[in-house]
Design an enzyme around this catalytic site. Structure first.
Site, mmCIF file in Angstrom:
data_model
loop_
_atom_site.group_PDB
_atom_site.id
_atom_site.type_symbol
_atom_site.label_atom_id
_atom_site.label_comp_id
_atom_site.label_asym_id
_atom_site.label_seq_id
_atom_site.Cartn_x
_atom_site.Cartn_y
_atom_site.Cartn_z
ATOM 1 N N GLU A 182 39.970 49.987 53.734
ATOM 2 C CA GLU A 182 40.817 50.999 54.306
ATOM 3 C C GLU A 182 41.081 52.228 53.492
ATOM 4 O O GLU A 182 41.179 53.203 53.834
ATOM 5 C CB GLU A 182 42.096 50.313 55.051
ATOM 6 C CG GLU A 182 43.090 51.203 55.718
ATOM 7 C CD GLU A 182 42.247 51.645 57.021
ATOM 8 O OE1 GLU A 182 42.542 52.939 57.250
ATOM 9 O OE2 GLU A 182 41.729 51.011 57.720
ATOM 10 N N GLU A 208 37.502 60.099 55.172
ATOM 11 C CA GLU A 208 38.218 60.936 56.034
ATOM 12 C C GLU A 208 38.971 62.040 55.677
ATOM 13 O O GLU A 208 38.611 63.500 56.175
ATOM 14 C CB GLU A 208 39.012 60.238 57.137
ATOM 15 C CG GLU A 208 38.303 59.112 58.036
ATOM 16 C CD GLU A 208 39.148 58.478 58.810
ATOM 17 O OE1 GLU A 208 40.420 58.471 58.756
ATOM 18 O OE2 GLU A 208 38.600 57.887 59.742
ATOM 19 N N GLU A 241 35.709 72.420 61.421
ATOM 20 C CA GLU A 241 35.032 72.763 62.575
ATOM 21 C C GLU A 241 34.488 71.154 63.068
ATOM 22 O O GLU A 241 34.322 70.282 62.064
ATOM 23 C CB GLU A 241 33.949 73.668 62.265
ATOM 24 C CG GLU A 241 34.408 75.120 62.267
ATOM 25 C CD GLU A 241 33.241 75.971 61.837
ATOM 26 O OE1 GLU A 241 32.226 75.432 62.003
ATOM 27 O OE2 GLU A 241 33.742 77.002 61.219
ATOM 28 N N TRP A 294 40.204 33.190 57.646
ATOM 29 C CA TRP A 294 41.348 32.732 57.937
ATOM 30 C C TRP A 294 40.982 31.444 58.917
ATOM 31 O O TRP A 294 41.696 30.443 58.885
ATOM 32 C CB TRP A 294 42.473 33.485 58.392
ATOM 33 C CG TRP A 294 43.117 34.155 57.689
ATOM 34 C CD1 TRP A 294 42.929 35.499 56.988
ATOM 35 C CD2 TRP A 294 44.465 33.641 56.454
ATOM 36 N NE1 TRP A 294 43.821 35.772 55.943
ATOM 37 C CE2 TRP A 294 44.607 34.658 55.783
ATOM 38 C CE3 TRP A 294 45.067 32.571 56.845
ATOM 39 C CZ2 TRP A 294 45.773 34.551 54.845
ATOM 40 C CZ3 TRP A 294 46.102 32.141 56.114
ATOM 41 C CH2 TRP A 294 46.430 33.410 54.991
#
Length: 64
Positions: free
Chosen positions: A9, A16, A25, A52
């Protein structure tokens, strides 16, 4: 396993933010890169869930 998901993450967030810094743009290639980062996070979550599930099943003696 949780640290794996958090690491993925963090890398996705870094990609990003970098992509947003490069251009504001709309760029289809940057969109694909962001989608691939999100897919990597999803894959990490699926792996964590499977680990898990297998651990719980083994704890309940459902898997030999």
């Amino acid at each position: 396993v949780i640290l794996l998901v958090l690491s993925i993450e963090l890398l996705n967030t870094a990609v990003e933010k970098l992509a947003d810094r490069v251009t504001v743009e709309h760029d289809p290639l940057i969109g694909r890169v962001k989608d691939m980062g999100s897919a990597a996070v999803l894959a990490g979550l699926v792996i964590a869930a499977l680990v898990w599930i297998f651990a719980i099943c083994e704890r309940l003696f459902l898997v030999l």
